[in-house]
Design a protein around this motif. Sequence first.
Motif, PDB file in Angstrom:
ATOM      1  N   ARG A  49      16.591  24.483-110.483  1.00  0.00           N
ATOM      2  CA  ARG A  49      16.692  23.102-110.919  1.00  0.00           C
ATOM      3  C   ARG A  49      17.748  22.873-111.984  1.00  0.00           C
ATOM      4  O   ARG A  49      18.465  21.868-111.949  1.00  0.00           O
ATOM      5  CB  ARG A  49      15.336  22.638-111.459  1.00  0.00           C
ATOM      6  CG  ARG A  49      15.417  21.218-111.972  1.00  0.00           C
ATOM      7  CD  ARG A  49      14.090  20.719-112.483  1.00  0.00           C
ATOM      8  NE  ARG A  49      14.254  19.388-113.045  1.00  0.00           N
ATOM      9  CZ  ARG A  49      13.282  18.519-113.196  1.00  0.00           C
ATOM     10  NH1 ARG A  49      12.060  18.840-112.827  1.00  0.00           N
ATOM     11  NH2 ARG A  49      13.516  17.336-113.711  1.00  0.00           N
ATOM     12  N   ASP A  59       2.437  28.350-105.458  1.00  0.00           N
ATOM     13  CA  ASP A  59       1.550  27.214-105.718  1.00  0.00           C
ATOM     14  C   ASP A  59       0.346  27.222-104.775  1.00  0.00           C
ATOM     15  O   ASP A  59      -0.153  26.168-104.370  1.00  0.00           O
ATOM     16  CB  ASP A  59       2.305  25.874-105.552  1.00  0.00           C
ATOM     17  CG  ASP A  59       3.569  25.808-106.402  1.00  0.00           C
ATOM     18  OD1 ASP A  59       3.624  26.506-107.431  1.00  0.00           O
ATOM     19  OD2 ASP A  59       4.494  25.067-106.029  1.00  0.00           O
ATOM     20  N   HIS A 119       9.296  24.535 -99.191  1.00  0.00           N
ATOM     21  CA  HIS A 119       9.099  24.634-100.641  1.00  0.00           C
ATOM     22  C   HIS A 119      10.183  23.844-101.373  1.00  0.00           C
ATOM     23  O   HIS A 119       9.901  23.108-102.330  1.00  0.00           O
ATOM     24  CB  HIS A 119       9.119  26.105-101.057  1.00  0.00           C
ATOM     25  CG  HIS A 119       8.927  26.323-102.525  1.00  0.00           C
ATOM     26  ND1 HIS A 119       7.689  26.336-103.127  1.00  0.00           N
ATOM     27  CD2 HIS A 119       9.826  26.516-103.525  1.00  0.00           C
ATOM     28  CE1 HIS A 119       7.831  26.532-104.434  1.00  0.00           C
ATOM     29  NE2 HIS A 119       9.116  26.657-104.698  1.00  0.00           N
ATOM     30  N   VAL A 120      11.427  23.994-100.905  1.00  0.00           N
ATOM     31  CA  VAL A 120      12.526  23.233-101.511  1.00  0.00           C
ATOM     32  C   VAL A 120      12.254  21.734-101.382  1.00  0.00           C
ATOM     33  O   VAL A 120      12.399  20.970-102.343  1.00  0.00           O
ATOM     34  CB  VAL A 120      13.873  23.620-100.858  1.00  0.00           C
ATOM     35  CG1 VAL A 120      14.984  22.656-101.275  1.00  0.00           C
ATOM     36  CG2 VAL A 120      14.254  25.055-101.241  1.00  0.00           C
ATOM     37  N   GLU A 164       9.471  20.168-101.127  1.00  0.00           N
ATOM     38  CA  GLU A 164       8.386  19.718-102.015  1.00  0.00           C
ATOM     39  C   GLU A 164       8.828  19.693-103.476  1.00  0.00           C
ATOM     40  O   GLU A 164       8.479  18.771-104.217  1.00  0.00           O
ATOM     41  CB  GLU A 164       7.166  20.626-101.846  1.00  0.00           C
ATOM     42  CG  GLU A 164       5.978  20.095-102.604  1.00  0.00           C
ATOM     43  CD  GLU A 164       4.667  20.674-102.126  1.00  0.00           C
ATOM     44  OE1 GLU A 164       4.370  20.534-100.918  1.00  0.00           O
ATOM     45  OE2 GLU A 164       3.961  21.274-102.945  1.00  0.00           O
ATOM     46  N   LYS A 165       9.608  20.679-103.892  1.00  0.00           N
ATOM     47  CA  LYS A 165      10.100  20.688-105.278  1.00  0.00           C
ATOM     48  C   LYS A 165      11.010  19.492-105.537  1.00  0.00           C
ATOM     49  O   LYS A 165      10.928  18.841-106.583  1.00  0.00           O
ATOM     50  CB  LYS A 165      10.870  21.988-105.569  1.00  0.00           C
ATOM     51  CG  LYS A 165       9.977  23.203-105.716  1.00  0.00           C
ATOM     52  CD  LYS A 165       9.172  23.156-107.005  1.00  0.00           C
ATOM     53  CE  LYS A 165       7.995  24.108-106.940  1.00  0.00           C
ATOM     54  NZ  LYS A 165       7.071  23.985-108.064  1.00  0.00           N
ATOM     55  N   GLU A 217       9.401  17.131-108.116  1.00  0.00           N
ATOM     56  CA  GLU A 217       9.816  17.460-109.482  1.00  0.00           C
ATOM     57  C   GLU A 217      11.261  17.083-109.809  1.00  0.00           C
ATOM     58  O   GLU A 217      11.574  16.786-110.945  1.00  0.00           O
ATOM     59  CB  GLU A 217       9.631  18.967-109.735  1.00  0.00           C
ATOM     60  CG  GLU A 217       8.174  19.400-109.614  1.00  0.00           C
ATOM     61  CD  GLU A 217       7.998  20.910-109.812  1.00  0.00           C
ATOM     62  OE1 GLU A 217       8.924  21.576-110.305  1.00  0.00           O
ATOM     63  OE2 GLU A 217       6.911  21.410-109.438  1.00  0.00           O
ATOM     64  N   TRP A 218      12.161  17.161-108.839  1.00  0.00           N
ATOM     65  CA  TRP A 218      13.581  16.971-109.138  1.00  0.00           C
ATOM     66  C   TRP A 218      14.003  15.507-109.015  1.00  0.00           C
ATOM     67  O   TRP A 218      15.092  15.134-109.426  1.00  0.00           O
ATOM     68  CB  TRP A 218      14.464  17.826-108.209  1.00  0.00           C
ATOM     69  CG  TRP A 218      14.229  19.305-108.302  1.00  0.00           C
ATOM     70  CD1 TRP A 218      13.183  19.950-108.908  1.00  0.00           C
ATOM     71  CD2 TRP A 218      15.063  20.351-107.769  1.00  0.00           C
ATOM     72  NE1 TRP A 218      13.310  21.319-108.768  1.00  0.00           N
ATOM     73  CE2 TRP A 218      14.448  21.595-108.077  1.00  0.00           C
ATOM     74  CE3 TRP A 218      16.268  20.358-107.049  1.00  0.00           C
ATOM     75  CZ2 TRP A 218      15.003  22.818-107.696  1.00  0.00           C
ATOM     76  CZ3 TRP A 218      16.815  21.586-106.678  1.00  0.00           C
ATOM     77  CH2 TRP A 218      16.187  22.801-107.004  1.00  0.00           C
ATOM     78  N   ASP A 234      13.482  29.670-109.997  1.00  0.00           N
ATOM     79  CA  ASP A 234      12.867  28.604-109.199  1.00  0.00           C
ATOM     80  C   ASP A 234      12.829  28.971-107.716  1.00  0.00           C
ATOM     81  O   ASP A 234      11.814  28.771-107.048  1.00  0.00           O
ATOM     82  CB  ASP A 234      13.628  27.282-109.367  1.00  0.00           C
ATOM     83  CG  ASP A 234      13.419  26.655-110.742  1.00  0.00           C
ATOM     84  OD1 ASP A 234      12.550  27.132-111.504  1.00  0.00           O
ATOM     85  OD2 ASP A 234      14.130  25.681-111.051  1.00  0.00           O
TER      86      ASP A 234
END
Lengths: 274, 274
Positions: free
Chosen positions: A127, A163, A172-173, A175-176, A180-181, B154
């Motif tokens: 991130r 998680d 996963h990318v 969802e992040k 979050e991003w 990450d």
Amino acid sequence: MTFIEALKHRWQQANSLVCVGLDPEPAKFPAKFTNDPDAIFAFCRDIADATAEYVCCFKPQIAHFAAHGAESALERLIAHIHATHPGIPVILDAKRGDIGSTAQQYAAEAFDRYQADAVTANPYLGRDSVQPFLNRADKGVVILCRTSNAGAGDLQDLSIHADGNTRPLYQHVAEKVAGEWNGHGNCALVVGATWPAQLREVRAIVGEMPFLVPGVGAQGGDVEAVVKNARTTDGTGLVVSSSRAILYASGGDDYADAAAHAARTLRDQINRYR
Amino acid sequence: MTFIEALKHRWQQANSLVCVGLDPEPAKFPAKFTNDPDAIFAFCRDIADATAEYVCCFKPQIAHFAAHGAESALERLIAHIHATHPGIPVILDAKRGDIGSTAQQYAAEAFDRYQADAVTANPYLGRDSVQPFLNRADKGVVILCRTSNAGAGDLQDLSIHADGNTRPLYQHVAEKVAGEWNGHGNCALVVGATWPAQLREVRAIVGEMPFLVPGVGAQGGDVEAVVKNARTTDGTGLVVSSSRAILYASGGDDYADAAAHAARTLRDQINRYR
């Protein structure tokens, strides 16, 4: 207006999800450009002018300029698009990714020097490597998730445990990025047209986030499967990018007309399934 | 001579594992460059000339040139290093990664336009995205494995299950590069100095493959831990890169002498633990 707002506006205004990828390859240019020292700019300008009516975005790919030392052509091309076709966002396809202090320089390159409205970015460094792009709330950050190439799965499909879930890395990318991003609401994802099942899975994870979808046309992605698997509830959500099939639709003097025809045909083909 | 051969030769000849990262930031240049229209070239050239005696490599970071439209300065800088300091390889730090046809353009950018001896590359798009670099057997391909930034984990630390093993993604990348991507013997890996334990783990996976190690100096990596965890059996195998701590060792007129002193000091510090 932010990149995402401009994109949504343009989807409606042009009734098009098509993005023309501007990947100049001088060896494929029509004969009239043979002795033109500014051929890269002139060819791309002609393609942009001919196809603007049918597109929601333009996406110049920076390597195709850099390999020829044609940074000036890229600067002028983006300036031309902004001046001549206001309201059509420009995504700079650069797939940048580096540690924070250097990512700042890449953000300056894309947004300040080239005046792009969005840039593609690679998530492998995490991130903080994307944060300098994310901080530009008016600009778009289009993050690689599941790419269109044959080797995409080498890393992106690896089964990861995080998680409390086990799933492929690309999910996963997704969802992040979504969870979050995307604090400024300026993220989008690259998900290749060559993987319709993955498009559906990523859409289920990220809601209405825009997808940049390369891989129709020369790479063989199926338009119907892309649209049906990846559109949002209002029938948009997609930036379907085609480069070679539009740019080099004709190698003759009718290259601009042929490009316009190819862009319009793709637009109509997409709209049939929205 | 290939990049890897040149690097090994230079490790011995200069008795140094130091790489000076050429990351020009005009705001930090000494006052004498204030009105110099070619300041980026002139400053980097002075640093290269002052530190050449103490280094095994130079590593210009392309974003620091591109953000300022200084591609010409980068071309001339690399040409200057080749002409004035023959035998010192140049790694272009660009962290490129894209699908095959575009990766070809990035390979042309790094190796043909800029005449770099090696380039850094991002593995997220898979092997076919790196193949155009790998195909240039005389050139080096330095692939991101475990980077030095805080957010590196990450993605890179995610626990993945593949080939019957469970391990962090960066270890999977190391194994793929060593076992499958290194057919021409021209690969190296980026492993950050800020993670000595990971350096040891990656060294155990890849044998004698060279590491580009950023993160000493301004980023805080510990030299002793780096060398002891990551050197090869002959006490080499490392390209320890420092940028800001050398380039901006002094903001005054003695910037070149201060850079030389900082490079020599780092060389000696490294050699103490080899």
